[in-house]
Design an enzyme around this catalytic site. Structure first.
Site, PDB file in Angstrom:
ATOM      1  N   GLU A 211       0.009  -1.597  -0.153  1.00  0.00           N
ATOM      2  CA  GLU A 211       0.043  -0.011  -0.405  1.00  0.00           C
ATOM      3  C   GLU A 211       0.564   1.085   0.114  1.00  0.00           C
ATOM      4  O   GLU A 211       2.151   1.349   0.513  1.00  0.00           O
ATOM      5  CB  GLU A 211      -0.709   0.182   1.818  1.00  0.00           C
ATOM      6  CG  GLU A 211      -2.477  -0.437   1.307  1.00  0.00           C
ATOM      7  CD  GLU A 211      -3.522   0.460   0.215  1.00  0.00           C
ATOM      8  OE1 GLU A 211      -2.798   1.877  -0.288  1.00  0.00           O
ATOM      9  OE2 GLU A 211      -4.296   0.685   0.042  1.00  0.00           O
TER      10      GLU A 211
ATOM     11  N   ARG B 141      -8.523   0.284  12.731  1.00  0.00           N
ATOM     12  CA  ARG B 141      -6.533   0.860  12.459  1.00  0.00           C
ATOM     13  C   ARG B 141      -6.703   1.531  11.568  1.00  0.00           C
ATOM     14  O   ARG B 141      -7.565   1.560  10.531  1.00  0.00           O
ATOM     15  CB  ARG B 141      -6.035  -0.660  12.102  1.00  0.00           C
ATOM     16  CG  ARG B 141      -5.983  -1.025  10.972  1.00  0.00           C
ATOM     17  CD  ARG B 141      -4.714  -1.703  10.045  1.00  0.00           C
ATOM     18  NE  ARG B 141      -5.357  -2.858   9.218  1.00  0.00           N
ATOM     19  CZ  ARG B 141      -4.759  -1.732   7.648  1.00  0.00           C
ATOM     20  NH1 ARG B 141      -4.745  -0.649   7.265  1.00  0.00           N
ATOM     21  NH2 ARG B 141      -5.780  -2.343   6.815  1.00  0.00           N
TER      22      ARG B 141
ATOM     23  N   ASN C 126      -5.008   3.719   8.520  1.00  0.00           N
ATOM     24  CA  ASN C 126      -5.218   3.029   7.015  1.00  0.00           C
ATOM     25  C   ASN C 126      -3.981   4.818   6.129  1.00  0.00           C
ATOM     26  O   ASN C 126      -3.246   4.756   6.559  1.00  0.00           O
ATOM     27  CB  ASN C 126      -6.433   2.446   6.421  1.00  0.00           C
ATOM     28  CG  ASN C 126      -6.363   1.908   5.684  1.00  0.00           C
ATOM     29  OD1 ASN C 126      -5.542   0.708   5.168  1.00  0.00           O
ATOM     30  ND2 ASN C 126      -6.844   2.172   4.158  1.00  0.00           N
TER      31      ASN C 126
ATOM     32  N   ASN D 270      -9.422   5.324   2.971  1.00  0.00           N
ATOM     33  CA  ASN D 270      -8.504   4.852   1.090  1.00  0.00           C
ATOM     34  C   ASN D 270      -7.859   5.429   1.062  1.00  0.00           C
ATOM     35  O   ASN D 270      -7.319   6.938   1.713  1.00  0.00           O
ATOM     36  CB  ASN D 270      -9.139   4.211   0.800  1.00  0.00           C
ATOM     37  CG  ASN D 270      -8.531   2.389   0.815  1.00  0.00           C
ATOM     38  OD1 ASN D 270      -7.436   2.090   1.069  1.00  0.00           O
ATOM     39  ND2 ASN D 270      -9.252   1.885   1.518  1.00  0.00           N
TER      40      ASN D 270
ATOM     41  N   ASP E 140      -9.323   2.058  -4.061  1.00  0.00           N
ATOM     42  CA  ASP E 140      -9.111   2.547  -2.781  1.00  0.00           C
ATOM     43  C   ASP E 140      -8.222   3.363  -2.913  1.00  0.00           C
ATOM     44  O   ASP E 140      -8.117   4.020  -2.543  1.00  0.00           O
ATOM     45  CB  ASP E 140      -8.090   0.679  -3.139  1.00  0.00           C
ATOM     46  CG  ASP E 140      -7.206   0.196  -1.894  1.00  0.00           C
ATOM     47  OD1 ASP E 140      -6.890   1.020  -1.340  1.00  0.00           O
ATOM     48  OD2 ASP E 140      -7.481  -1.116  -1.250  1.00  0.00           O
TER      49      ASP E 140
END
Length: 298
Positions: free
Chosen positions: A30, A112, A114, A160, A210
């Site tokens: 990521e 959590r 991101n 995201n 995303d």
């Protein structure tokens, strides 16, 4: 499988970056970001808590964060700023130990941190995600250079991609279960958002939106989890280009190299047996340049 974007007949094929000594294929790659000051690509392997740095001609350098890490960005004075599971953390220049500077939802076991990115003033925007699906119990946060944290957007499920228009007056944000890219009016001086509206709907058969990147012409590039591609949309939401990739789960993208004309794309190794390049960082030259990433100012 390689693909060519529609907008640039001279674009090069998609190619994987060779894995360095430290950077094996990512379980959940990521957050690619280009550190222009050091000529390095930074990206993370979220669940393994790894931050990778790669510069041409040198071995990869990997930092172990000790917990899941949603994103990593360069700091203006050197080192890194991280969005960890428990909140925002800093790594000092030459250091290897992240130190938590601002807790974010640390008391919750169901979220959590991101993906994230810095605005033009060097503020780090990063959101949380629910580990229990579409709950709307997460949020988008802003870490200021003085290390103050502000919750900017509640009611999010999986925060995201975040990015800004070339003019700096528009913020783009993805809440993946909403299947769209939302756009906000952005007050750069105040770091404030307003006027939410959906600009790019993503059809279910294309996967989930995303991470994202914005190019110098205002095009919005979005990674499609489960869709095996990145797409470029114009500010009015229309499709400008599509690049198919050798992995189903595409997670994020960012422009890099000295000319900001290489699009780096991260993927996840969730089907590595069928897709040998899943988990790789891949790159192509789509025929447009990106915007320089601003380092965190704190």
């Amino acid at each position: 499988m390689t693909g060519q974007p529609h907008l640039a007949a001279a674009a090069r094929p998609v190619v994987p970056l060779r894995h360095g000594a430290a950077a094996a294929p990512a379980e959940l790659g990521e957050g690619p970001v280009w550190d222009a000051e050091r000529g390095e690509l930074i990206w993370v392997d979220i669940d393994r808590g790894l931050v990778h740095r790669r510069a041409g001609g040198r071995r990869d350098v990997t930092l172990t964060a000790g917990q899941p890490v949603g994103c990593a960005v360069p700091r203006a004075g050197g080192g890194l700023a991280l969005a960890l599971r428990d909140g925002f953390a800093l790594v000092d220049p030459g250091g290897e130990e992240p130190r938590l500077v601002a807790s974010v939802e640390r008391e919750r076991a169901d979220t959590r941190m991101n993906d994230g990115a810095c605005d033009a003033r060097g503020r780090l925007w990063a959101g949380t995600m629910s580990l229990r699906g579409d709950t709307r119990g997460a949020a988008l946060y802003r870490l200021d250079p003085d290390l103050t944290v502000r919750r900017m957007l509640p009611g999010v499920s999986v925060s995201n991609g975040v990015g800004w228009s070339p003019e700096g007056d528009t913020l783009y944000h993805v809440d993946s279960p909403r299947r769209r890219i939302d756009v906000y009016d952005y007050d750069e001086a105040a770091g404030a958002i307003a006027g939410r509206r959906a600009v790019v709907p993503i059809a279910p058969e294309l996967g989930l939106p995303d991470g994202l990147a914005v190019d110098a012409e205002g095009g919005i590039w979005v990674a499609l989890w489960g869709g095996g591609a990145v797409q470029r949309h114009l500010p009015d939401g229309s499709l400008g280009a599509r690049i198919e990739l050798p992995a189903t789960n595409v997670t994020s993208c960012s422009f890099g190299d000295a000319d900001l004309a290489t699009l780096y794309v991260t993927t996840a190794a969730r089907d590595a047996a069928r897709e040998p390049l899943a988990g790789s960082v891949v790159a192509c030259r789509p025929g447009v340049r990106g915007l320089a990433a601003t380092p965190f100012a704190g």
